[in-house]
Design a protein around this motif. Structure first.
Motif, PDB file in Angstrom:
ATOM      1  N   ASN A 289       0.764  -1.351  -0.071  1.00  0.00           N
ATOM      2  CA  ASN A 289      -0.030  -0.256   0.035  1.00  0.00           C
ATOM      3  C   ASN A 289       0.794   1.237  -0.053  1.00  0.00           C
ATOM      4  OD1 ASN A 289       0.012  -1.104   3.013  1.00  0.00           O
ATOM      5  ND2 ASN A 289      -0.120   1.428   3.063  1.00  0.00           N
ATOM      6  N   GLY A 291       1.335   5.474   1.586  1.00  0.00           N
ATOM      7  CA  GLY A 291       0.871   6.157   2.369  1.00  0.00           C
ATOM      8  C   GLY A 291       0.401   7.812   1.978  1.00  0.00           C
ATOM      9  N   LYS A 292       0.409   8.578   2.968  1.00  0.00           N
ATOM     10  CA  LYS A 292      -0.377  10.021   2.700  1.00  0.00           C
ATOM     11  C   LYS A 292       0.736  10.848   1.826  1.00  0.00           C
ATOM     12  CE  LYS A 292      -3.472  13.121   3.091  1.00  0.00           C
ATOM     13  NZ  LYS A 292      -2.870  14.378   2.596  1.00  0.00           N
ATOM     14  N   GLU A 295       0.472   9.518  -1.481  1.00  0.00           N
ATOM     15  CA  GLU A 295      -0.883   9.741  -2.102  1.00  0.00           C
ATOM     16  C   GLU A 295      -0.805  11.349  -2.680  1.00  0.00           C
ATOM     17  OE1 GLU A 295      -5.561   9.953  -0.867  1.00  0.00           O
ATOM     18  OE2 GLU A 295      -4.156   9.574   0.488  1.00  0.00           O
ATOM     19  N   SER A 304      -4.416   6.199   0.067  1.00  0.00           N
ATOM     20  CA  SER A 304      -3.581   5.482   1.243  1.00  0.00           C
ATOM     21  C   SER A 304      -4.832   4.926   2.145  1.00  0.00           C
ATOM     22  CB  SER A 304      -2.742   6.559   2.223  1.00  0.00           C
ATOM     23  OG  SER A 304      -3.553   7.749   2.177  1.00  0.00           O
TER      24      SER A 304
END
Length: 365
Positions: A289, A291-292, A295, A304
């Motif tokens: 994935n 993260g911010k 993103e 995220s």
């Protein structure tokens, strides 16, 4: 409908797909007999991802835009069970042996600030700190410290984040050798996945300059984690979102994450305002994935995912790898030139990571 759309995209990128090959491929990457919502999260073969085969891109894009994560599977020469065995053996070492590997916050006789053992059981009530961590980075050696070139705090930090790893020296040569080999190989698998994922994002979103932000990875980190069973429950261990008892707090990551949960249950992802159990990473796979921070850099074209670990009645183990941008990467602007949230205060990743480390316990990055 979504599968039909994605099939059309695939036909545009596959080279001469055969009628026999395509259904098998679709069933592997995107199971047709799904029962749970996350059963349709993409499962991307490691070799195809690393070979930059463009057929994987629409599957990753769909999973990242709808769910916020995907799986990488069929990793050659990788065994999650081997990693779990050595991880458990490490955490079962005598405390005196592990003490010699502690970061200097816990053992002032040591120089290592980031890489090494972090005994985090000092707060039985905390949802964040009740775990033990052994952190591994990308460096085995670094250039000697030179006072003449360290003319600023940022230059000193640049030096610090290249801190070499520390490894167990238990007197058991067989354990020491294989522990190092297993996790050096595991680090490279995860770093390769992270970098290949960034390239897939760049292809999917027509952002060719994105991979240049990740050419180096001075502060990438892989954390071996042990979450012991707690004998005491406190009110701050409950979720503010829905009151669920938690083992790990609800949060969004910052950079690129490659996660191993082995066969441990408990990980939940937020989907349509409801936390749902995520399938485990299994014997030879990983959960991936963003993260911010990432993103924002990609203009929120992928999301995220907020996630957490619920309380489970067993000692839980996991391995989390983070791939961050290189030290000098410009994080102030997105790929389309928009000011990022981080850009309100920082220009380069090194500035951001300096404050990030100051805002949390160093060993949880």
């Amino acid at each position: 409908m979504l599968k039909t759309i994605t099939l059309g995209l695939l036909l545009g990128v596959l080279v001469a797909p055969s009628s026999a090959f395509l259904p098998d491929l679709l069933e592997k990457l995107w199971p047709q007999d799904s029962k749970e919502i996350f059963d349709t999260v993409a499962r991307i073969p490691y070799t195809d991802l690393l070979n930059e085969n463009p057929y994987v891109d629409p599957f990753i894009l769909h999973s990242m835009t709808h769910y916020g994560f995907f799986y990488v599977v069929d990793v050659p020469e990788y065994s999650a069970s081997d990693e779990l065995t050595y991880l458990q053996k490490f955490f079962n070492l005598p405390e005196g042996v592990k003490h010699g590997l502690e970061i200097k916050k816990h053992n002032s006789a040591n120089k290592n600030a980031y890489r090494g053992y972090c005994p985090g059981l000092d707060d039985v009530h905390s949802t964040l700190q009740f775990k033990n961590v052994f952190n591994i980075g990308p460096h085995e050696t670094r250039v000697p410290f030179n006072n003449e070139t360290m003319d600023s705090d940022m230059e000193k930090l640049r030096y610090e984040v290249q801190e070499p790893n520390v490894w167990p020296e238990t007197g058991d040569c067989d354990f020491d050798k294989h522990f190092k080999e297993v996790f050096q190989k595991g680090f490279e698998h995860r770093r390769s996945i992270g970098r290949a994922f960034v390239k897939s994002i760049a292809r999917s979103l027509s952002m060719p300059s994105l991979p240049s932000l990740f050419t180096e990875d001075e502060f990438s980190a892989m954390g071996l984690r042990k979450y012991p069973v707690r004998g005491e429950i406190n009110t701050n261990m409950y979720s503010d979102f829905d009151g669920t008892l938690l083992r790990e707090l609800e949060h969004v990551d910052s950079t690129v994450t490659v996660l191993s949960t082995f066969n441990n249950s408990g990980l939940q992802m937020l989907y349509k305002n409801e936390y749902r159990e995520a399938p485990v990473s299994g014997e030879n796979g990983f959960i991936v994935n963003i993260g911010k921070l990432v993103e924002d850099i990609i203009d929120s074209k992928m999301m995220s995912v907020r996630h957490r670990v619920v309380e489970v009645p067993f000692t839980r183990y996991s391995i989390t790898y983070f791939l961050g941008p290189q030290f000098d990467a410009d994080i102030s602007r997105s790929m389309t030139g928009q000011l990022t949230e981080a850009g309100r205060k920082y220009t380069i990743f090194g500035e951001w990571i300096k404050d990030y480390l100051g805002a949390i316990e160093l060993f949880y990055y």
